[in-house]
Design a protein around this motif. Sequence first.
Motif, PDB file in Angstrom:
ATOM      1  N   VAL A 175       0.849  -1.187   0.000  1.00 34.88           N
ATOM      2  CA  VAL A 175       0.000   0.000   0.000  1.00 34.88           C
ATOM      3  C   VAL A 175       0.886   1.239   0.000  1.00 34.88           C
ATOM      4  CG1 VAL A 175      -1.807   1.263   1.236  1.00 34.88           C
ATOM      5  CG2 VAL A 175      -1.732  -1.227   1.375  1.00 34.88           C
ATOM      6  N   ARG A 176       0.427   2.263  -0.690  1.00 34.71           N
ATOM      7  CA  ARG A 176       1.010   3.589  -0.545  1.00 34.71           C
ATOM      8  C   ARG A 176      -0.118   4.614  -0.611  1.00 34.71           C
ATOM      9  NH1 ARG A 176       4.318   5.159  -6.111  1.00 34.71           N
ATOM     10  NH2 ARG A 176       2.630   4.769  -7.605  1.00 34.71           N
ATOM     11  N   VAL A 177       0.186   5.823  -0.152  1.00 37.76           N
ATOM     12  CA  VAL A 177      -0.849   6.860  -0.079  1.00 37.76           C
ATOM     13  C   VAL A 177      -0.296   8.180  -0.587  1.00 37.76           C
ATOM     14  CG1 VAL A 177      -1.980   5.756   1.893  1.00 37.76           C
ATOM     15  CG2 VAL A 177      -0.239   7.510   2.290  1.00 37.76           C
ATOM     16  N   TRP A 178      -1.219   9.085  -0.893  1.00 37.97           N
ATOM     17  CA  TRP A 178      -0.882  10.472  -1.222  1.00 37.97           C
ATOM     18  C   TRP A 178      -1.436  11.366  -0.114  1.00 37.97           C
ATOM     19  CZ3 TRP A 178      -1.317   6.777  -4.796  1.00 37.97           C
ATOM     20  CH2 TRP A 178      -0.446   6.797  -5.915  1.00 37.97           C
ATOM     21  N   ILE A 179      -0.641  12.328   0.276  1.00 34.88           N
ATOM     22  CA  ILE A 179      -0.991  13.233   1.359  1.00 34.88           C
ATOM     23  C   ILE A 179      -1.316  14.607   0.782  1.00 34.88           C
ATOM     24  CG2 ILE A 179      -0.196  14.309   3.519  1.00 34.88           C
ATOM     25  CD1 ILE A 179      -0.605  11.257   3.631  1.00 34.88           C
ATOM     26  N   LYS A 180      -2.303  15.248   1.355  1.00 33.32           N
ATOM     27  CA  LYS A 180      -2.726  16.576   0.900  1.00 33.32           C
ATOM     28  C   LYS A 180      -1.551  17.548   0.887  1.00 33.32           C
ATOM     29  CE  LYS A 180      -6.195  20.138   1.921  1.00 33.32           C
ATOM     30  NZ  LYS A 180      -7.278  20.530   2.857  1.00 33.32           N
ATOM     31  N   ASN A 181      -1.467  18.303  -0.197  1.00 31.81           N
ATOM     32  CA  ASN A 181      -0.447  19.337  -0.399  1.00 31.81           C
ATOM     33  C   ASN A 181       0.933  18.778  -0.736  1.00 31.81           C
ATOM     34  OD1 ASN A 181      -2.316  21.403   0.111  1.00 31.81           O
ATOM     35  ND2 ASN A 181      -1.901  21.315   2.313  1.00 31.81           N
ATOM     36  N   LEU A 182       1.040  17.467  -0.949  1.00 32.98           N
ATOM     37  CA  LEU A 182       2.299  16.877  -1.393  1.00 32.98           C
ATOM     38  C   LEU A 182       2.073  16.195  -2.728  1.00 32.98           C
ATOM     39  CD1 LEU A 182       3.669  15.273   1.908  1.00 32.98           C
ATOM     40  CD2 LEU A 182       4.289  17.468   0.892  1.00 32.98           C
ATOM     41  N   GLU A 183       2.948  16.430  -3.669  1.00 36.51           N
ATOM     42  CA  GLU A 183       2.757  15.852  -4.998  1.00 36.51           C
ATOM     43  C   GLU A 183       3.148  14.375  -5.040  1.00 36.51           C
ATOM     44  OE1 GLU A 183       4.753  18.117  -7.940  1.00 36.51           O
ATOM     45  OE2 GLU A 183       3.628  19.969  -7.564  1.00 36.51           O
ATOM     46  N   GLU A 184       4.242  14.034  -4.368  1.00 32.81           N
ATOM     47  CA  GLU A 184       4.754  12.671  -4.447  1.00 32.81           C
ATOM     48  C   GLU A 184       3.998  11.762  -3.476  1.00 32.81           C
ATOM     49  OE1 GLU A 184       7.131  11.376  -6.484  1.00 32.81           O
ATOM     50  OE2 GLU A 184       6.960  13.286  -7.516  1.00 32.81           O
ATOM     51  N   PRO A 185       3.809  10.501  -3.861  1.00 35.81           N
ATOM     52  CA  PRO A 185       3.181   9.560  -2.926  1.00 35.81           C
ATOM     53  C   PRO A 185       4.146   9.164  -1.815  1.00 35.81           C
ATOM     54  CG  PRO A 185       3.917   8.389  -4.876  1.00 35.81           C
ATOM     55  CD  PRO A 185       4.165   9.855  -5.147  1.00 35.81           C
ATOM     56  N   SER A 186       3.602   8.495  -0.817  1.00 32.62           N
ATOM     57  CA  SER A 186       4.446   7.962   0.251  1.00 32.62           C
ATOM     58  C   SER A 186       5.285   6.805  -0.277  1.00 32.62           C
ATOM     59  CB  SER A 186       3.579   7.462   1.399  1.00 32.62           C
ATOM     60  OG  SER A 186       2.950   6.244   1.037  1.00 32.62           O
ATOM     61  N   GLU A 187       6.196   6.364   0.529  1.00 35.83           N
ATOM     62  CA  GLU A 187       6.879   5.112   0.235  1.00 35.83           C
ATOM     63  C   GLU A 187       5.857   3.974   0.263  1.00 35.83           C
ATOM     64  OE1 GLU A 187       9.948   4.712  -0.562  1.00 35.83           O
ATOM     65  OE2 GLU A 187      10.967   6.551   0.090  1.00 35.83           O
ATOM     66  N   TRP A 188       6.130   2.944  -0.523  1.00 37.41           N
ATOM     67  CA  TRP A 188       5.324   1.731  -0.428  1.00 37.41           C
ATOM     68  C   TRP A 188       5.611   1.032   0.903  1.00 37.41           C
ATOM     69  CZ3 TRP A 188       1.551   0.304  -3.692  1.00 37.41           C
ATOM     70  CH2 TRP A 188       1.569   0.753  -5.016  1.00 37.41           C
ATOM     71  N   THR A 189       4.627   0.359   1.430  1.00 39.81           N
ATOM     72  CA  THR A 189       4.913  -0.608   2.488  1.00 39.81           C
ATOM     73  C   THR A 189       5.721  -1.746   1.883  1.00 39.81           C
ATOM     74  OG1 THR A 189       2.912  -1.900   2.061  1.00 39.81           O
ATOM     75  CG2 THR A 189       2.737  -0.111   3.656  1.00 39.81           C
ATOM     76  N   ASP A 190       6.356  -2.529   2.719  1.00 45.75           N
ATOM     77  CA  ASP A 190       6.943  -3.767   2.222  1.00 45.75           C
ATOM     78  C   ASP A 190       5.833  -4.666   1.684  1.00 45.75           C
ATOM     79  OD1 ASP A 190       9.464  -2.965   2.999  1.00 45.75           O
ATOM     80  OD2 ASP A 190       9.313  -3.933   4.976  1.00 45.75           O
ATOM     81  N   TRP A 191       6.210  -5.576   0.803  1.00 41.44           N
ATOM     82  CA  TRP A 191       5.229  -6.570   0.364  1.00 41.44           C
ATOM     83  C   TRP A 191       4.826  -7.432   1.555  1.00 41.44           C
ATOM     84  CZ3 TRP A 191       2.604  -6.636  -4.037  1.00 41.44           C
ATOM     85  CH2 TRP A 191       3.102  -5.937  -5.147  1.00 41.44           C
ATOM     86  N   ILE A 192       3.539  -7.563   1.786  1.00 40.95           N
ATOM     87  CA  ILE A 192       2.994  -8.295   2.931  1.00 40.95           C
ATOM     88  C   ILE A 192       2.376  -9.589   2.428  1.00 40.95           C
ATOM     89  CG2 ILE A 192       1.283  -8.239   4.783  1.00 40.95           C
ATOM     90  CD1 ILE A 192       1.582  -5.091   4.579  1.00 40.95           C
ATOM     91  N   GLN A 193       2.894 -10.692   2.891  1.00 39.58           N
ATOM     92  CA  GLN A 193       2.437 -11.996   2.394  1.00 39.58           C
ATOM     93  C   GLN A 193       1.298 -12.552   3.238  1.00 39.58           C
ATOM     94  OE1 GLN A 193       5.405 -14.955   1.105  1.00 39.58           O
ATOM     95  NE2 GLN A 193       4.296 -16.493   2.281  1.00 39.58           N
ATOM     96  N   PHE A 194       0.345 -13.148   2.574  1.00 41.25           N
ATOM     97  CA  PHE A 194      -0.706 -13.895   3.255  1.00 41.25           C
ATOM     98  C   PHE A 194      -1.091 -15.080   2.397  1.00 41.25           C
ATOM     99  CE2 PHE A 194      -3.021 -10.981   0.516  1.00 41.25           C
ATOM    100  CZ  PHE A 194      -4.125 -11.694   0.078  1.00 41.25           C
ATOM    101  N   ARG A 195      -1.879 -15.939   2.954  1.00 34.29           N
ATOM    102  CA  ARG A 195      -2.377 -17.081   2.191  1.00 34.29           C
ATOM    103  C   ARG A 195      -3.853 -17.271   2.451  1.00 34.29           C
ATOM    104  NH1 ARG A 195      -2.562 -21.895   5.382  1.00 34.29           N
ATOM    105  NH2 ARG A 195      -1.588 -21.607   7.428  1.00 34.29           N
ATOM    106  N   THR A 196      -4.493 -17.927   1.526  1.00 32.73           N
ATOM    107  CA  THR A 196      -5.894 -18.278   1.702  1.00 32.73           C
ATOM    108  C   THR A 196      -5.989 -19.754   2.051  1.00 32.73           C
ATOM    109  OG1 THR A 196      -6.067 -18.658  -0.677  1.00 32.73           O
ATOM    110  CG2 THR A 196      -6.763 -16.504   0.146  1.00 32.73           C
ATOM    111  N   PRO A 197      -6.954 -20.134   2.848  1.00 33.32           N
ATOM    112  CA  PRO A 197      -7.135 -21.546   3.191  1.00 33.32           C
ATOM    113  C   PRO A 197      -8.056 -22.233   2.189  1.00 33.32           C
ATOM    114  CG  PRO A 197      -8.679 -20.243   4.422  1.00 33.32           C
ATOM    115  CD  PRO A 197      -7.926 -19.273   3.536  1.00 33.32           C
ATOM    116  N   ILE A 198      -8.367 -23.469   2.446  1.00 31.67           N
ATOM    117  CA  ILE A 198      -9.488 -24.119   1.764  1.00 31.67           C
ATOM    118  C   ILE A 198     -10.733 -23.374   2.211  1.00 31.67           C
ATOM    119  CG2 ILE A 198     -10.796 -26.262   1.501  1.00 31.67           C
ATOM    120  CD1 ILE A 198      -8.191 -27.751   2.336  1.00 31.67           C
ATOM    121  N   PHE A 199     -11.421 -22.717   1.285  1.00 33.63           N
ATOM    122  CA  PHE A 199     -12.543 -21.860   1.689  1.00 33.63           C
ATOM    123  C   PHE A 199     -13.720 -22.663   2.224  1.00 33.63           C
ATOM    124  CE2 PHE A 199     -11.105 -18.179  -1.214  1.00 33.63           C
ATOM    125  CZ  PHE A 199     -10.435 -17.593  -0.152  1.00 33.63           C
ATOM    126  N   ASN A 200     -14.006 -23.780   1.617  1.00 37.57           N
ATOM    127  CA  ASN A 200     -15.126 -24.595   2.101  1.00 37.57           C
ATOM    128  C   ASN A 200     -14.576 -25.836   2.777  1.00 37.57           C
ATOM    129  OD1 ASN A 200     -17.489 -25.953   2.611  1.00 37.57           O
ATOM    130  ND2 ASN A 200     -18.434 -25.373   0.669  1.00 37.57           N
TER     131      ASN A 200
END
Length: 977
Positions: A120-145
Motif C-alpha cells: 500500500v502507498r498513499v498520497w498526502i494533501k499538499n504533497l505531490e509525491e506519494p508515500s513510500e510503499w509498504t513492504d510486500w505483505i504476504q498472506f495465504r488463503t485456506p481451503i474456503f469450504n
Amino acid sequence: MRCLYYCRNLFLFFLWTIVDARWPSPFDVRIDHHKVETSHDLVINTARPQFSWKISVLDNLLQRNVQQIAYQIQLQSIKITQQDEKFEWDSERIISSQSIHVPYTGQYDLLPSKYYSFRVRVWIKNLEEPSEWTDWIQFRTPIFNLHEYVTKNADLLWIGSTKINMNELRKEFLIPNASPIKSAIAYISGLGYYEFYLNGNKIDPSRKLDPGWTTYEKRTLIVSFDLSANITAGMNAVGVKLGNGWYSQEQQHGESKYGPPRLIFILTVTFENGGTMQVFSDQTWTGREGSIKHDSVYNGEICDSRNDRSNWSRVGFNDSLSAWIMPEPMPSPANISRNGLIVLQDMPPIRAGSDALHFEVITDSQQQGYLNSEDIGDMKGAKLTDGGTLKPIVMWDSDSGVKTFDLGQNMVGWCRIRFHGPSGFGVYMRHGEVLTQPVISTKQSARNIYTENLREATASDTYVLRGDPVYEIYEPTFTVHGFRYLSIFAPPNALTMDDVECPFVHSETTLKGHFSTSNPIVNQIQHNIQWGQLSNMMSLPTDCPQRNERRGWMGDAALSVDEALYNFDLIKFYHNFLDLIIDVQRDDGEVPDFVPGNSYPPDPNWGTALPTITWQVYRHYNDVHTLEVYYNHVVAYVEYFHSVYKSTGLANFPVKYGDWVPPPPQPMTNTHLITSFAFLHDIYLLINMSQVLGKQEDTNTYTILYQKLAEEFHQVFFSTSSNFYADGMQAAQVLALALPGVVPTNVRAAVINQLVNDINQKGIHVTTGIVSTAQIYPILSDNGHHDLALELISSTTYPSYGYMFTNSYENATTIWELWNAPLTGPGMNSRNHIMYGSVGAWFYSHLAGIDVSSNMITIRPRMASETKKHLMLKLDCQLSTLYGLIHVSYTRDERDTMANSVLLHVTIPPNARARVIFEPLFIGGQCKTLIEGRKIIWSSDVNKQNVEGFEIEKDSTTGLMTVHIGSGQYEFQALWQ
C-alpha cells in the motif's frame, strides 16, 4: 522557548517538503481485521478482503491536518509451482481519503489455498509525491469450504479411541525427493484440545488450549499451519497430544453427545513441479495413553512424567515400554444432519506469556501528558508490561509440609514449577484466589488458600516425578486455573520463589487503551478491570475463570463489551462470539443465557448480548459489514421478545435474573422494569442499525414500536403520586433515564433528583445491580451531577469499587462478583468477575471524553467543578484507533492558580478530524478565553472565530465551547469566569 520550538519544526517541515523525499509508508496495516505486525502466518479466510492502514508522520515534527487524498493497493499471487499462473491486481491511484475497511475490488475473487502478497502507498494533501510503499505483505488463503472438503473426503477420518485414554497419536511419512518442496499446509483439530508436534518440535509453542470452545455439534473449529519451513524431504514424523477440554462428558455434566478426545488432520505438500502429496488422519496412525493420565478444565491435570517419551514425535522412535495401537474411526463432532459445520478458526488463539498481549499504547511513561508517577500513586498487583509471566512476591509454610506462594495478582493460567526428587514421587498442587476467610472478630486468617468458592472445581494438579538427575519442570498442558495463591503439598525439595513462575493465559490481543489519573482509587479500578477482562477472554468472553463455571454468560459479555473494546483490540474475538450465539439461535429468534449452552429462554438483559455486541463492534470499528452480517439475527431476536410482549405487556415482561446481585442488604427493584429496559434498549439499537444500513422501512416500523413502548413504560412504572419510577430505588430511575424518550420533560428533573437524593441518603453509595451499575455513572455525568459520579467512584467504603481493595480482609487486584465478597458464603463468590467492569467504558467515554463512534472524533472530558476538582486534578488517556493514536491529557490550574482554567493536551491521528468540547468548570460559567499554543484563538472580549484555521462555536444555552481541529498535537488552555 515553546514558540521557538514550533517555529523550528515548521521550518524543518518546509525544508522537507522542498527536497526530493518521500512520505513514510503507512503502518499497522490490517487485512480482514488481522494485524499484519502480530500475525506470523497470515491466513485470510475470504475471497474479498478489506484493508486498513495508519498514516505515518515525520519523526520529531509537529504536523497538523495530515490528510490522505488518495491510495494505491497492489496485490499479486505468489507462484508456488511451475504450473501456477501469475495473478496481479492494481487498484491504481484511487482518489479517496478512506484508510479503513478499504475493499478489494479486483475483477476476480481470490482463490483458495493460494499465497498472495500486497502493498500500500498513499498520497498526502499538499504533497505531490506519494508515500513510500509498504513492504510486500504476504498472506495465504485456506481451503474456503473446509466443511465440504472434510465431509466429502472418504479417506479422511476423525480418529481416537473408546477403549483407552488415547491422548497421544503419531505417524511417520515419507516425502519423496523428486522435486523441491514449495509449500506444506496442515489443518488440524483435536477435541477438546490439542498440541501439535512435527519432527520433535512443538509447532507454535505459546499457543494453548486450541481450538476455541464452541457448540461442537453446530460449529467445530479447525486450525491451519504453514509447515513449509518445517518439512524436509525424506522421513518426517507428526505427533499430536489430545486433551478433554470442553469436549467431555465430565465437563459437560454427562451429556452423551460429547465423548473421548478425537483428532482430524490434513497435510498437503506441494512440490515445485506441481505435484502434491497428502497425509490424512486415518488408521495408519498409532496412539497410546501418554503421561497425562487425566485432564479437566475444572479439575486440573494428573501427570505421571515417568510415561514421557522424549522422542515420541521424531522419526525412528521405538517405544519398548508402551503399547501403541491403531486408533478407531470416530464420528465427527459436527452434526451434519443438523447443519453442523467444520470451519476455520478465524480469530487469534489463546496464548501463554508474552506472546498473548501486544501493545499499541505506552503504559509506563507519560509522553507529553501532565501526569507523573507521584500523581498516579502505587498500584496493587502486577503490571501488564511485566512480560506476561508472574513470579511470586512472597512464600510461606501454611501447614505442615504445605508451601504457599503469593503471586500478588489474581490471574489466569498455571505455574511452571522446578522440582528435584526421586522417580515416582508425587506432588499435589492447589490454586485459590484468596486465603482462608478470616475470623470476623479478629480479622485474622490462617494463611491457607481458600477453595470453597471454587465449588465442585478442584483446580488442582498432580505431578509424579520421573527422577531427572538435575531438576525437572512441570507445566500443565490441558487445564487452566484462576488464582493468586498456589499451594504445593509436601514437595520433594526445598522450593524457593525462583522455582515458580506462572504465565498469564488468555486470548491473544493488543492493548489499545491506557487510562490513568491523579485519583489512585480510579487507577486501581482501571488496573483491576484490565486484568479481569483479560482473565475472562478464553476464546470467548467468560464470567469468571476459577470455579466450575467459566461459561460464556451473555449478560456479562453485553455489560463489558464497551469497556473491553476501549481497552483491547477484539473485533475477531467478538465476531466469533456472535457466531456462537447465532449457531444456537432458534427459528423463532430465541437465544440462550450463555453460549455454548441451552439455557432457553434468556433473561432479556442476557439475550441483549446479540444486539449490543453487534452495535458496539460497529461503534468502535466503524465496520458496517458487522451490521450487515448479524442484522437479520438481531431482527429475529427482537421479534422473539416482541411476540412475548404481546402476551405479557411491559408490566409482566419475563424475568430470570433481573438487576443481578445488588449490594446486600439492598433489595432488587421492580424486575419487570429491569427487563423492559432491555427490550426497549434493543429496539433502540435496532433502529440505529437500520438507519446505518439504509433500511428505511425497518426504521419506521421499529420507531413507531419504540415510541409506543416508551409511553407504556412511563405509564406502567411511573408513580405520579411520588414522582419517581417503581419503588424509587436508584436502579429504576437510572434505567428509565437511560432510555431515550421515556422520561417526559416535565418530570425529568424530579426523577434525577430522586436518584441523586437516594445516593446521598445512602452515604454516597450505589444500591444497583449489574445492569443499572453500567448506566448510573454516565447518567449522572450527562445530567449535571458529574461531581457526584466522581464521589461515587472514589468511595472506599462498602459498597463501592474502592472497598474491593481497601477493606480489612483482602485486597482485590481484579473485580469482585459480589460487593461484599469477604463477608458472604462461598456458593457464588468469584474474585475475578468482569460484569461490574462495565464502569471502565465511562472512564474513556466521559472522564477522558473520547467518542469514536463516527467519522468525527469527539473529545469532551467531563470535569469536576471547582469545589470537587481535587477528585481528579489530572488525567491522561491514550486510545489507539484504526486511524492512529488519540491522546487526551489535562491538568487543572497548572499555569494560573488564580484562574478557573484547564490545560488540555490533545493528539488527533492523521487522516482524522475532531471536535474538542470544553465544559464550564462551574454552574453558570462562561468561557473568557481559549488559548492554543500560547496564542489566543477566542476571547469573550473580541469574540474571535475561525482564527488560524480553528472553527470555534459557543453554545449560549449550555456554555459549551467547541473547537474543530484536524490531526496533530494541540495544547489548549480554557479560562472560565
